[in-house]
Structure formats: structure tokens, C-alpha cells
Scaffold this active site. Structure first.
Site, PDB file in Angstrom:
ATOM      1  N   HIS A  10       0.831  -1.202   0.000  1.00  0.00           N
ATOM      2  CA  HIS A  10       0.000   0.000   0.000  1.00  0.00           C
ATOM      3  C   HIS A  10       0.868   1.255   0.000  1.00  0.00           C
ATOM      4  O   HIS A  10       0.667   2.186  -0.794  1.00  0.00           O
ATOM      5  CB  HIS A  10      -0.900   0.009   1.248  1.00  0.00           C
ATOM      6  N   HIS A  62      -0.064  -3.817   9.630  1.00  0.00           N
ATOM      7  CA  HIS A  62       1.364  -3.854   9.310  1.00  0.00           C
ATOM      8  C   HIS A  62       2.148  -3.475  10.547  1.00  0.00           C
ATOM      9  O   HIS A  62       1.673  -2.709  11.400  1.00  0.00           O
ATOM     10  CB  HIS A  62       1.712  -2.892   8.174  1.00  0.00           C
ATOM     11  N   ASP A 114       7.381  -2.499   8.341  1.00  0.00           N
ATOM     12  CA  ASP A 114       6.794  -2.726   7.011  1.00  0.00           C
ATOM     13  C   ASP A 114       6.500  -1.411   6.304  1.00  0.00           C
ATOM     14  O   ASP A 114       6.688  -1.284   5.090  1.00  0.00           O
ATOM     15  CB  ASP A 114       5.499  -3.529   7.139  1.00  0.00           C
TER      16      ASP A 114
END
Length: 301
Positions: free
Chosen positions: A216, A256, A260
Site C-alpha cells: 500500500h 502492518h 513494514d
């Protein structure tokens, strides 16, 4: 009338006088000083011997101490370090960070094997996590908004290649997701115990849940970097702001870990740069805006 040359004057003199003049000239030439060659950057034989045996300044030129005073770099002094810090503040800051974390590395306690992972981002968003967990509808709403933002990233990257003939963002996204999938298979991190899933999230239901690294975040960085190259700075700033909100939401929902998200930013910049180098190596001529030309240009590169 020009003056007669020295050779003509000497030839017109008597033999003895001429020999005397030439001898004086030779003596004057031999009396000229010969300047020694400039010193080299290497220590001389005496200094080298002192350095080898640890002479500590007993050689003819001061040994190791004298050689170091003559040859040391400019920054090996208080004034030199101050000058480097003034001219390169970022490098000086990272040098201080290196010293700091060298100490932290040997003193920080490790997390026991049976304990959950320690994540400072989870600790910072603990109150937000509790609020979302108590309101399932809010979790689904935030997940839906996040999915819309992911669709916006994808739509922009697809438009850049199909509508504008610029394949760099698409190539970067392909590289990034391929690398992310390989790393996600190679090292599978445990799903956080407090994870708040939603059917509105992308991928739907989190079927293929890879934690490392955040696709993302990396996708949003790739799209924003392409916008900056095209002069769309306001849109790029909007994507950066939405990416920041997305990161907070992922931490609050435990979708996450903090690492990350941080690596996702670096991955977006890295693969955008690699895609640019890859396309520059092809050195193809500019393509037209029609879709068929875009496809041909991408395949040729």
C-alpha cells in the site's frame, strides 16, 4: 644595427682570452643551485623504520608523530570536525546516530521467544486501536476508504502508461510487487494478535496476507514520485498526505508492523529509480499517446 652575438665576440678575441671567458661561463653555470624535488606523500626511510618498530618520534623527521602531523587529513582535528559538521550537517547527524545505536545495540534487551513482538508504532496507536476495535463499523469504513486510495494509485499508474505513454511507474510497480511477494514467502512474520480485519479491506478478506513490506505504502510512493516528475506537485502532496493517513490506519488496525511501512517508503523510491534506469538503458524514442504505441514501446524496452 643589432649588437653582435656572444659567439662572434668570443671568436674575435685572442685564444687565451676566449678560453678564459668560456671557462668563466662554465664556472657560472656550474654554480647554479639545483632545487630538490618536492617531498612525496610517503614517509622517508627513517620515518618508515620508526613507524615499523614503533619509534614514537625518534626518526630524523620525527618518526610516526612527525609524519602524522604532516600527512594527517584535514578533518582529523577539532577545527576540521567542526568544518565537516558545518558543511555536511546530514552526514554529521548520521555519524552521531551511528555512535548512538552502536551503544544501543549492546544494551537493549531482546524480546523473549514466547513474548509478542515489540512495536513502538503499535504502542503509539494503542488508544486509536481500542476505539476502532469498539466500533466495527468504523473499522469497515476506514478499510473501505483505504481500498479507494489503493484503487486511486492503481488507476493513476495505469493511466500513465495507457493514456500518457509513460511506462516507468508501471514497471516500478511490477518490480515492487514481485519483490514483495518473494520476500513475503521467504520470511513469514506472525500476524499481530490484535489484527482488526475487514471484508472491505484490500485484498478482500486479506486472503494473501503478506506483512513485509507494505505494498500500500510503496505503491503510493511510486505514484507520487511520477507526479513530481510531471510537475503535478499538488497532487503529489495530496498522495503523500493520504499515504501518511494510510500508515496510521494500518498501524491502528495492526495490518502492518512499523518496519513494514518504513521499508515500503524505501521500496517505492528504490523501484522507481530502478525502473528509470531500466528504461533509460533501452533508450527508445518518445512514444505517441495511443495505446498501441504504448504497448510496443513497453515491449521494446
Amino acid at each position: 644595427m643589432p649588437p653582435p652575438s656572444l659567439a662572434a665576440v668570443v671568436s674575435s678575441m685572442p685564444a687565451g682570452h676566449a678560453n678564459g671567458v668560456s671557462g668563466d661561463a662554465r664556472r657560472r653555470g656550474s654554480s647554479k643551485k639545483v632545487h630538490p624535488a618536492p617531498p612525496t606523500m610517503m614517509p622517508d626511510a627513517a620515518d618508515a623504520a620508526d613507524i615499523a618498530v614503533g619509534g614514537g618520534g625518534m626518526g630524523k623527521n620525527g618518526g610516526l608523530d612527525g609524519w602524522w602531523r604532516r600527512k594527517r587529513p584535514e578533518w582529523c582535528s577539532v577545527a576540521g570536525v567542526a568544518g565537516v559538521a558545518r558543511r555536511h550537517p546530514a552526514a554529521a547527524l548520521f555519524a552521531c546516530g551511528l555512535l548512538l545505536f552502536m551503544g544501543v545495540e549492546y544494551t537493549i534487551p531482546m524480546v523473549p521467544p514466547a513474548a509478542p513482538p515489540l512495536d513502538l508504532g503499535f504502542a503509539a496507536t494503542a488508544a486509536l486501536h481500542a476505539g476502532i476495535a469498539a466500533r466495527p463499523w468504523l473499522n469497515s469504513l476506514l478499510a473501505a476508504l483505504n481500498t479507494v486510495f489503493v484503487a486511486m494509485q492503481a488507476a493513476y499508474i495505469v493511466w500513465a502508461i495507457l493514456g500518457e505513454g509513460r511506462p516507468r511507474a508501471a514497471v516500478a510497480a511490477l518490480m515492487m510487487f514481485t519483490c514483495r511477494g518473494a520476500l513475503g514467502c521467504a520470511t513469514q512474520l506472525p500476524l499481530p494478535a490484535e489484527f482488526l480485519g475487514s471484508g472491505m479491506d484490500f485484498p478482500v478478506g486479506n486472503v494473501s496476507f503478506f506483512l513485509f513490506f507494505s505494498g500500500h505504502v510503496a505503491g503510493a510512493v511510486i505514484a507520487a514520485e511520477d507526479m513530481r516528475r510531471e510537475g503535478r506537485r499538488r497532487m503529489a502532496r495530496l498522495y503523500d498526505a493520504l499515504n501518511l493517513l494510510q500508515g496510521v490506519r494500518l498501524l491502528a488496525c495492526r495490518g502492518h508492523y512499523t518496519i513494514d511501512l518504513a521499508v515500503g517508503v524505501g521500496a517505492g523510491i528504490l523501484f522507481d529509480t530502478l525502473a528509470g534506469r531500466y528504461l533509460d538503458a533501452g533508450a527508445s524514442p518518445p512514444v505517441s499517446r495511443c495505446c498501441s504505441s504504448c504497448h510496443k514501446a513497453l515491449l521494446s524496452q
